[in-house]
Design an enzyme around this catalytic site. Structure first.
Site, PDB file in Angstrom:
ATOM      1  N   ASP A 137     -32.214  21.768 -12.195  1.00 29.82           N
ATOM      2  CA  ASP A 137     -31.299  21.316 -11.320  1.00 29.82           C
ATOM      3  C   ASP A 137     -31.638  19.709 -11.091  1.00 29.82           C
ATOM      4  O   ASP A 137     -32.980  19.293 -11.464  1.00 29.82           O
ATOM      5  CB  ASP A 137     -31.329  21.661  -9.936  1.00 29.82           C
ATOM      6  CG  ASP A 137     -29.857  21.305  -8.923  1.00 29.82           C
ATOM      7  OD1 ASP A 137     -29.167  20.532  -9.482  1.00 29.82           O
ATOM      8  OD2 ASP A 137     -30.098  21.618  -7.985  1.00 29.82           O
ATOM      9  N   SER A 138     -30.769  18.939 -10.921  1.00 28.48           N
ATOM     10  CA  SER A 138     -31.062  17.313 -11.110  1.00 28.48           C
ATOM     11  C   SER A 138     -31.829  16.734  -9.834  1.00 28.48           C
ATOM     12  O   SER A 138     -32.309  15.692 -10.073  1.00 28.48           O
ATOM     13  CB  SER A 138     -29.530  16.715 -11.038  1.00 28.48           C
ATOM     14  OG  SER A 138     -29.028  16.820  -9.968  1.00 28.48           O
ATOM     15  N   GLY A 139     -31.752  17.464  -8.788  1.00 24.86           N
ATOM     16  CA  GLY A 139     -32.490  16.731  -7.621  1.00 24.86           C
ATOM     17  C   GLY A 139     -31.543  16.263  -6.662  1.00 24.86           C
ATOM     18  O   GLY A 139     -31.768  15.828  -5.471  1.00 24.86           O
ATOM     19  N   GLY A 140     -30.266  16.244  -7.021  1.00 21.48           N
ATOM     20  CA  GLY A 140     -29.162  15.407  -6.244  1.00 21.48           C
ATOM     21  C   GLY A 140     -29.115  16.327  -4.767  1.00 21.48           C
ATOM     22  O   GLY A 140     -28.873  15.848  -3.689  1.00 21.48           O
ATOM     23  N   ASP A 166     -25.851  14.307  -8.858  1.00 22.39           N
ATOM     24  CA  ASP A 166     -24.590  14.136  -8.359  1.00 22.39           C
ATOM     25  C   ASP A 166     -24.761  13.601  -6.833  1.00 22.39           C
ATOM     26  O   ASP A 166     -25.786  13.662  -6.115  1.00 22.39           O
ATOM     27  CB  ASP A 166     -23.669  15.552  -8.251  1.00 22.39           C
ATOM     28  CG  ASP A 166     -24.680  16.776  -7.503  1.00 22.39           C
ATOM     29  OD1 ASP A 166     -25.960  16.554  -7.544  1.00 22.39           O
ATOM     30  OD2 ASP A 166     -24.138  17.715  -7.118  1.00 22.39           O
ATOM     31  N   GLN A 220     -17.682  17.869  -7.403  1.00 20.03           N
ATOM     32  CA  GLN A 220     -18.032  17.875  -5.966  1.00 20.03           C
ATOM     33  C   GLN A 220     -16.511  17.722  -5.022  1.00 20.03           C
ATOM     34  O   GLN A 220     -15.550  17.926  -5.573  1.00 20.03           O
ATOM     35  CB  GLN A 220     -18.690  16.297  -5.558  1.00 20.03           C
ATOM     36  CG  GLN A 220     -20.391  16.462  -6.115  1.00 20.03           C
ATOM     37  CD  GLN A 220     -20.933  17.621  -5.140  1.00 20.03           C
ATOM     38  OE1 GLN A 220     -20.525  18.002  -4.113  1.00 20.03           O
ATOM     39  NE2 GLN A 220     -22.056  18.285  -5.469  1.00 20.03           N
ATOM     40  N   GLY A 264     -21.925  21.540  -4.092  1.00 17.87           N
ATOM     41  CA  GLY A 264     -21.475  21.130  -2.696  1.00 17.87           C
ATOM     42  C   GLY A 264     -20.720  22.243  -1.860  1.00 17.87           C
ATOM     43  O   GLY A 264     -20.244  21.885  -0.865  1.00 17.87           O
ATOM     44  N   ASP A 313     -27.057  31.009  -8.559  1.00 16.60           N
ATOM     45  CA  ASP A 313     -28.526  30.947  -8.457  1.00 16.60           C
ATOM     46  C   ASP A 313     -28.660  31.057  -6.867  1.00 16.60           C
ATOM     47  O   ASP A 313     -27.690  30.542  -6.160  1.00 16.60           O
ATOM     48  CB  ASP A 313     -29.354  29.816  -8.692  1.00 16.60           C
ATOM     49  CG  ASP A 313     -28.704  28.500  -7.993  1.00 16.60           C
ATOM     50  OD1 ASP A 313     -27.629  28.015  -8.330  1.00 16.60           O
ATOM     51  OD2 ASP A 313     -29.552  27.905  -7.381  1.00 16.60           O
ATOM     52  N   CYS A 335     -33.684  53.104  -6.733  1.00 15.18           N
ATOM     53  CA  CYS A 335     -34.296  51.805  -7.237  1.00 15.18           C
ATOM     54  C   CYS A 335     -35.574  52.257  -8.299  1.00 15.18           C
ATOM     55  O   CYS A 335     -36.396  52.833  -7.783  1.00 15.18           O
ATOM     56  CB  CYS A 335     -34.562  50.917  -6.312  1.00 15.18           C
ATOM     57  SG  CYS A 335     -34.945  49.183  -6.739  1.00 15.18           S
ATOM     58  N   CYS A 372     -37.446  49.592  -9.278  1.00 10.08           N
ATOM     59  CA  CYS A 372     -38.439  48.230  -9.189  1.00 10.08           C
ATOM     60  C   CYS A 372     -39.885  48.673  -8.592  1.00 10.08           C
ATOM     61  O   CYS A 372     -39.982  50.108  -8.442  1.00 10.08           O
ATOM     62  CB  CYS A 372     -37.985  47.252  -8.043  1.00 10.08           C
ATOM     63  SG  CYS A 372     -38.428  47.478  -6.535  1.00 10.08           S
ATOM     64  N   HIS A 400     -38.276  43.654  -5.224  1.00  7.05           N
ATOM     65  CA  HIS A 400     -37.240  44.485  -5.055  1.00  7.05           C
ATOM     66  C   HIS A 400     -36.069  43.854  -4.936  1.00  7.05           C
ATOM     67  O   HIS A 400     -34.889  44.220  -5.519  1.00  7.05           O
ATOM     68  CB  HIS A 400     -37.635  45.363  -3.877  1.00  7.05           C
ATOM     69  CG  HIS A 400     -36.248  46.115  -3.322  1.00  7.05           C
ATOM     70  ND1 HIS A 400     -35.602  47.452  -3.769  1.00  7.05           N
ATOM     71  CD2 HIS A 400     -35.323  45.900  -2.466  1.00  7.05           C
ATOM     72  CE1 HIS A 400     -34.618  47.648  -3.312  1.00  7.05           C
ATOM     73  NE2 HIS A 400     -34.416  46.537  -2.368  1.00  7.05           N
TER      74      HIS A 400
HETATM   75 ZN   LIG Z   1     -36.777  48.496  -5.261  1.00  9.70          ZN
END
Ligand SMILES: [Zn+2]
Length: 372
Positions: A90-93, A145, A187, A214, A264, A302, A304, A333
């Site tokens: 990421d750019s830091g914006g 941005d 944006q 944004g 993300d 699961c 995991c 998890h």
């Molecule tokens: Zn799990």
């Protein structure tokens, strides 16, 4: 040559693959967040075993600590953090503009702010954002941005869009690492016309991919999803679309349904560190006394590391005693849950069954409150 290949579509939902200098990213892809060159408490080998194909790093934090020169000297970000797969930085914006009380001023050339590390005045320009990310050697670099708060007057939003385009044009021409892809960030807040203008201007600059930026900053979920659909509709099919900052199960499914390829969020690991688990039964707070004698795993199905060996009672004990293992197991998890949900969505798109997959998942999740 396009870095992105579209393999299947189902309605607006897409399955594809993004090729980078450090490997392929099957999409839709959830990208675990490794802000300071680490996905908190999780080893790169574990990330790979969980099915992560790409991780995020952050320009703002790595610039101040330890510094991109240190990382470059030690072989670049992949080598430094022991992750040989794709990395997006990421750019830091977002950091500069979301930490409002550290913001000192914005002008045509860049933005001045106080570093959260030492309070010293610092400055980011698109050229610096490009050069930091070139030194880090990430596979995908993001444009710097201007992220306006959701409630500002239209005039300010318009100015944020104008500067975002201006800066994107400069960053587009700045030197980059070999093979590095650069994504523009749209944006415009919740103003449909401005958001459209922002993306149209960025499209003229011809980036390798485009992000919806944004959003997920306090507007209604309905507005967020409507603007996402509008944005992906404007974008050509052969470029990847990245929604910045969504990671709750319902949000992931809705974003994919609107043509998003990458997303993300710190939610899975942040929840883990606060003692909560994402499950099909809802968000389990392990601190709750009802888990004290529960021999069951978090989720019977699961696979995991937490669910394959440990009971809810044991995890609760670890969390209550602030034992590092407990917070780590919950992070593993939660990442597994979100990565599996996303992989399932990809498989469903390939089978042309995404609608059914989404409906079934939402129904399972419908009785639980994710956003409390
Ligand atoms: Zn799990």
């Amino acid at each position: 040559m396009n870095a992105f290949e579209l393999l299947a579509t189902d309605g607006a939902a897409r399955a594809g693959v993004l090729s980078t200098g450090h490997g392929a990213v099957p999409t839709p892809a959830f990208m675990p967040v490794g802000t300071k060159a680490t996905v908190k408490s999780v080893d790169p080998d574990e990330l790979r075993a969980l099915g992560a194909s790409i991780v995020l790093g952050n320009t703002y934090h790595l610039h101040f600590r330890p510094g991109e020169d240190v990382i470059a000297e030690l072989g670049g970000l992949h080598e430094f953090m022991g992750w040989e797969g794709p990395i997006l930085t990421d750019s830091g914006g977002f950091q500069v503009f979301s930490l409002r009380d550290t913001l000192l001023g914005v002008d045509e050339e860049g933005v001045t702010f106080r570093s959260v590390y030492d309070g010293e005045a610092a400055r980011f320009t698109p050229e610096l954002a490009a050069s930091i990310q070139a030194a880090l050697g990430s596979d995908v670099a993001m444009c710097l941005d201007v992220v306006a708060p959701p409630t500002v007057p239209r005039r300010e939003l318009e100015e944020a869009v104008r500067l975002t385009t201006l800066w994107a044009g400069r960053q587009r021409e700045a030197p980059r690492a070999e093979g590095q892809l650069v994504f523009g960030i749209g944006q415009g807040g919740t103003d449909e016309a401005l958001r459209r203008r922002s993306l149209e201007e960025l499209l003229e600059l011809d980036f390798d991919g485009y992000a919806v930026g944004g959003l997920a900053v306090g507007e209604s979920r309905e507005a967020m999803f409507d603007l996402t659909a509008m944005s992906t509709n404007l974008l050509p099919g052969h470029v990847p679309r990245y929604f910045m900052g969504i990671g709750d199960p319902e949000g992931i499914l809705e974003a994919i349904d609107r043509g998003i390829d990458m997303f993300d969020c710190v939610l899975p690991t942040r929840l883990g560190r606060t003692g909560s688990a994402l499950t099909w039964e809802g968000r389990l707070n392990l601190k709750n006394a009802r888990h004290a004698r529960d021999p069951r795993p978090l989720d019977e199905a699961c696979r995991c590391p937490a669910c394959s060996r440990f009971s809810r009672a044991y995890l609760r004990h670890l969390v209550n005693q602030n034992e590092l293992l407990g917070l780590r197991l919950l992070s593993l998890h939660n990442l597994h849950f979100v990565l599996e949900l996303t992989a399932g969505a990809r498989a469903a798109i390939e089978r042309q069954e995404f609608g059914t997959y989404k409906a079934a998942a939402l129904e399972r999740l419908s009785e639980v409150a994710w956003f409390t």
